[in-house]
Write a protein that holds these residues in place. Structure first.
Motif, PDB file in Angstrom:
ATOM      1  N   ASP A   8      34.024  55.097 -99.117  1.00  0.00           N
ATOM      2  CA  ASP A   8      32.619  55.111 -98.739  1.00  0.00           C
ATOM      3  C   ASP A   8      31.850  54.006 -99.448  1.00  0.00           C
ATOM      4  OD1 ASP A   8      33.076  57.191 -97.103  1.00  0.00           O
ATOM      5  OD2 ASP A   8      32.116  58.727 -98.341  1.00  0.00           O
ATOM      6  N   ILE A   9      32.191  53.781-100.719  1.00  0.00           N
ATOM      7  CA  ILE A   9      31.482  52.793-101.523  1.00  0.00           C
ATOM      8  C   ILE A   9      32.480  51.733-101.971  1.00  0.00           C
ATOM      9  CG2 ILE A   9      30.045  52.417-103.559  1.00  0.00           C
ATOM     10  CD1 ILE A   9      29.359  55.381-103.458  1.00  0.00           C
ATOM     11  N   PRO A  10      32.285  50.495-101.582  1.00  0.00           N
ATOM     12  CA  PRO A  10      33.228  49.459-102.009  1.00  0.00           C
ATOM     13  C   PRO A  10      33.122  49.229-103.510  1.00  0.00           C
ATOM     14  CG  PRO A  10      31.321  48.483-100.931  1.00  0.00           C
ATOM     15  CD  PRO A  10      31.200  49.969-100.757  1.00  0.00           C
ATOM     16  N   PRO A  11      34.221  48.887-104.171  1.00  0.00           N
ATOM     17  CA  PRO A  11      34.174  48.638-105.614  1.00  0.00           C
ATOM     18  C   PRO A  11      33.305  47.424-105.933  1.00  0.00           C
ATOM     19  CG  PRO A  11      36.287  47.953-104.683  1.00  0.00           C
ATOM     20  CD  PRO A  11      35.555  48.687-103.602  1.00  0.00           C
ATOM     21  N   ASP A  12      32.624  47.472-107.070  1.00  0.00           N
ATOM     22  CA  ASP A  12      31.802  46.338-107.456  1.00  0.00           C
ATOM     23  C   ASP A  12      32.691  45.245-108.045  1.00  0.00           C
ATOM     24  OD1 ASP A  12      32.518  47.306-109.903  1.00  0.00           O
ATOM     25  OD2 ASP A  12      30.522  47.963-110.487  1.00  0.00           O
ATOM     26  N   TRP A  13      32.062  44.119-108.376  1.00  0.00           N
ATOM     27  CA  TRP A  13      32.836  42.985-108.877  1.00  0.00           C
ATOM     28  C   TRP A  13      33.502  43.294-110.197  1.00  0.00           C
ATOM     29  CZ3 TRP A  13      34.597  39.179-106.180  1.00  0.00           C
ATOM     30  CH2 TRP A  13      33.934  38.789-105.015  1.00  0.00           C
ATOM     31  N   ARG A  14      32.846  44.127-111.006  1.00  0.00           N
ATOM     32  CA  ARG A  14      33.432  44.501-112.290  1.00  0.00           C
ATOM     33  C   ARG A  14      34.778  45.183-112.080  1.00  0.00           C
ATOM     34  NH1 ARG A  14      29.777  47.672-113.625  1.00  0.00           N
ATOM     35  NH2 ARG A  14      28.497  46.335-114.929  1.00  0.00           N
ATOM     36  N   GLU A  15      34.780  46.135-111.176  1.00  0.00           N
ATOM     37  CA  GLU A  15      36.013  46.873-110.918  1.00  0.00           C
ATOM     38  C   GLU A  15      37.057  45.989-110.248  1.00  0.00           C
ATOM     39  OE1 GLU A  15      37.392  51.055-108.775  1.00  0.00           O
ATOM     40  OE2 GLU A  15      35.270  50.600-109.087  1.00  0.00           O
ATOM     41  N   ARG A  16      36.610  45.090-109.379  1.00  0.00           N
ATOM     42  CA  ARG A  16      37.553  44.182-108.717  1.00  0.00           C
ATOM     43  C   ARG A  16      38.274  43.303-109.738  1.00  0.00           C
ATOM     44  NH1 ARG A  16      36.765  43.653-103.107  1.00  0.00           N
ATOM     45  NH2 ARG A  16      34.854  44.616-102.324  1.00  0.00           N
ATOM     46  N   VAL A  17      37.517  42.784-110.698  1.00  0.00           N
ATOM     47  CA  VAL A  17      38.117  41.902-111.701  1.00  0.00           C
ATOM     48  C   VAL A  17      39.039  42.688-112.630  1.00  0.00           C
ATOM     49  CG1 VAL A  17      37.628  40.414-113.684  1.00  0.00           C
ATOM     50  CG2 VAL A  17      36.239  40.231-111.610  1.00  0.00           C
ATOM     51  N   LEU A  18      38.589  43.856-113.067  1.00  0.00           N
ATOM     52  CA  LEU A  18      39.373  44.641-114.018  1.00  0.00           C
ATOM     53  C   LEU A  18      40.674  45.160-113.417  1.00  0.00           C
ATOM     54  CD1 LEU A  18      36.586  46.698-115.841  1.00  0.00           C
ATOM     55  CD2 LEU A  18      37.749  44.630-116.622  1.00  0.00           C
ATOM     56  N   THR A  19      40.752  45.208-112.099  1.00  0.00           N
ATOM     57  CA  THR A  19      41.968  45.707-111.448  1.00  0.00           C
ATOM     58  C   THR A  19      42.764  44.583-110.781  1.00  0.00           C
ATOM     59  OG1 THR A  19      40.667  46.243-109.456  1.00  0.00           O
ATOM     60  CG2 THR A  19      41.002  48.001-111.063  1.00  0.00           C
ATOM     61  N   LEU A  20      42.490  43.344-111.163  1.00  0.00           N
ATOM     62  CA  LEU A  20      43.277  42.231-110.632  1.00  0.00           C
ATOM     63  C   LEU A  20      44.745  42.401-111.001  1.00  0.00           C
ATOM     64  CD1 LEU A  20      41.057  39.084-111.375  1.00  0.00           C
ATOM     65  CD2 LEU A  20      41.755  39.916-109.125  1.00  0.00           C
ATOM     66  N   PRO A  21      45.654  42.010-110.113  1.00  0.00           N
ATOM     67  CA  PRO A  21      47.083  42.083-110.461  1.00  0.00           C
ATOM     68  C   PRO A  21      47.386  41.254-111.702  1.00  0.00           C
ATOM     69  CG  PRO A  21      46.790  41.686-108.108  1.00  0.00           C
ATOM     70  CD  PRO A  21      45.433  41.552-108.731  1.00  0.00           C
ATOM     71  N   LEU A  22      48.314  41.737-112.489  1.00  0.00           N
ATOM     72  CA  LEU A  22      48.648  41.056-113.735  1.00  0.00           C
ATOM     73  C   LEU A  22      49.147  39.636-113.476  1.00  0.00           C
ATOM     74  CD1 LEU A  22      48.793  41.359-116.782  1.00  0.00           C
ATOM     75  CD2 LEU A  22      51.108  42.280-116.531  1.00  0.00           C
ATOM     76  N   GLY A  23      49.840  39.432-112.360  1.00  0.00           N
ATOM     77  CA  GLY A  23      50.324  38.097-112.033  1.00  0.00           C
ATOM     78  C   GLY A  23      49.195  37.114-111.790  1.00  0.00           C
ATOM     79  N   VAL A  24      48.136  37.571-111.128  1.00  0.00           N
ATOM     80  CA  VAL A  24      46.981  36.707-110.867  1.00  0.00           C
ATOM     81  C   VAL A  24      46.282  36.351-112.175  1.00  0.00           C
ATOM     82  CG1 VAL A  24      44.723  36.586-109.739  1.00  0.00           C
ATOM     83  CG2 VAL A  24      46.660  37.629-108.547  1.00  0.00           C
ATOM     84  N   VAL A  25      46.119  37.341-113.036  1.00  0.00           N
ATOM     85  CA  VAL A  25      45.466  37.110-114.327  1.00  0.00           C
ATOM     86  C   VAL A  25      46.281  36.124-115.163  1.00  0.00           C
ATOM     87  CG1 VAL A  25      44.665  38.209-116.448  1.00  0.00           C
ATOM     88  CG2 VAL A  25      44.412  39.398-114.269  1.00  0.00           C
ATOM     89  N   THR A  26      47.597  36.315-115.180  1.00  0.00           N
ATOM     90  CA  THR A  26      48.464  35.417-115.950  1.00  0.00           C
ATOM     91  C   THR A  26      48.416  33.997-115.394  1.00  0.00           C
ATOM     92  OG1 THR A  26      49.937  37.289-116.420  1.00  0.00           O
ATOM     93  CG2 THR A  26      50.806  35.074-116.810  1.00  0.00           C
ATOM     94  N   ALA A  27      48.406  33.866-114.067  1.00  0.00           N
ATOM     95  CA  ALA A  27      48.334  32.536-113.449  1.00  0.00           C
ATOM     96  C   ALA A  27      47.038  31.827-113.827  1.00  0.00           C
ATOM     97  CB  ALA A  27      48.450  32.660-111.936  1.00  0.00           C
ATOM     98  N   ALA A  28      45.944  32.576-113.905  1.00  0.00           N
ATOM     99  CA  ALA A  28      44.667  31.975-114.295  1.00  0.00           C
ATOM    100  C   ALA A  28      44.724  31.470-115.733  1.00  0.00           C
ATOM    101  CB  ALA A  28      43.541  32.993-114.134  1.00  0.00           C
ATOM    102  N   VAL A  29      45.390  32.226-116.600  1.00  0.00           N
ATOM    103  CA  VAL A  29      45.525  31.791-117.996  1.00  0.00           C
ATOM    104  C   VAL A  29      46.405  30.542-118.081  1.00  0.00           C
ATOM    105  CG1 VAL A  29      46.370  32.448-120.285  1.00  0.00           C
ATOM    106  CG2 VAL A  29      45.151  34.118-118.883  1.00  0.00           C
TER     107      VAL A  29
END
Length: 213
Positions: free
Chosen positions: A44-65
């Motif tokens: 019903d309620i889409p997740p906000d940007w905070r939640e989207r970032v905090l739940t990013l896949p670990l692979g995406v986060v590692t690639a950004a680093v």
């Protein structure tokens, strides 16, 4: 603060953080009893940007680093080449170091990211205890939640350093520090005094670990 329990507003039915104390959608006071209200339908309620970032896949986060490490490597390689030109001669050691700057900095940035995340998680727990809001989550759950936050801080530092090198505007590094504070405040849902307290604790642990290294 972040990681506070989510509850369903008894009036509008939206899911919000209990730490909000008042529903941001309808201004209804929230209590722990709100957790027992009927849950809202998922989706019903889409997740906000905070939640989207905090739940990013670990692979995406590692690639950004890793990308941040590449930018740091470019900065280091440029600094080494500048040093080599100033020495007016061919120095094999500097040439080798310049060639290895990017992979070396990628590895260092990854290790520093993992260590900084651990330090941040410890600092957050200490700050929460001081502020009277201790966290009751497992170590890995909290550590995993901190990884995207420190990733943003690493990216902020690397991008700012690269831009400062290209523009010679080194005062941008001060701007990067303020951006880090905003990142902490937004994602950890802290008051400003808690952010500065966290920054002080974080700085203390960084100095200790830096001295040990």
């Amino acid at each position: 603060m972040m990681l506070s329990p989510r509850v369903t507003c008894p009036r509008c039915g939206r899911e919000v953080y209990l730490s909000e104390r008042v529903c941001p959608f309808c201004n209804t006071p929230l209590t722990t009893q709100s957790a027992g209200s009927p849950p809202f339908l998922e989706g019903d309620i889409p997740p906000d940007w905070r939640e989207r970032v905090l739940t990013l896949p670990l692979g995406v986060v590692t690639a950004a680093v890793i990308l941040a490490g590449m930018m740091d490597g470019i900065v280091v390689a440029a600094a080494v080449r500048s040093l080599q030109r100033s020495l007016l001669g061919h120095h094999d050691l500097l040439v080798r170091f310049s060639a290895l700057a990017i992979p070396v900095m990628m590895a260092i940035t990854l290790l520093k990211w993992l260590l900084d995340t651990f330090i941040l998680w410890i600092a957050v727990r200490i700050t929460g205890s001081i502020a009277g809001e201790p966290f009751r989550v497992g170590f890995w759950e909290g550590y995993r939640t901190m990884l995207p936050i420190t990733m943003l801080m690493v990216l902020n530092s690397s991008v700012t350093l690269l831009v400062a090198l290209l523009t010679q505007l080194w005062l941008l590094l001060i701007v990067a520090w303020f951006i880090d504070l905003f990142i902490l405040r937004y994602f950890l849902e802290m008051d400003w005094y808690e952010v500065f307290l966290l920054n002080a604790v974080l700085g203390f642990f960084s100095c200790v670990t830096g001295g040990l290294l």
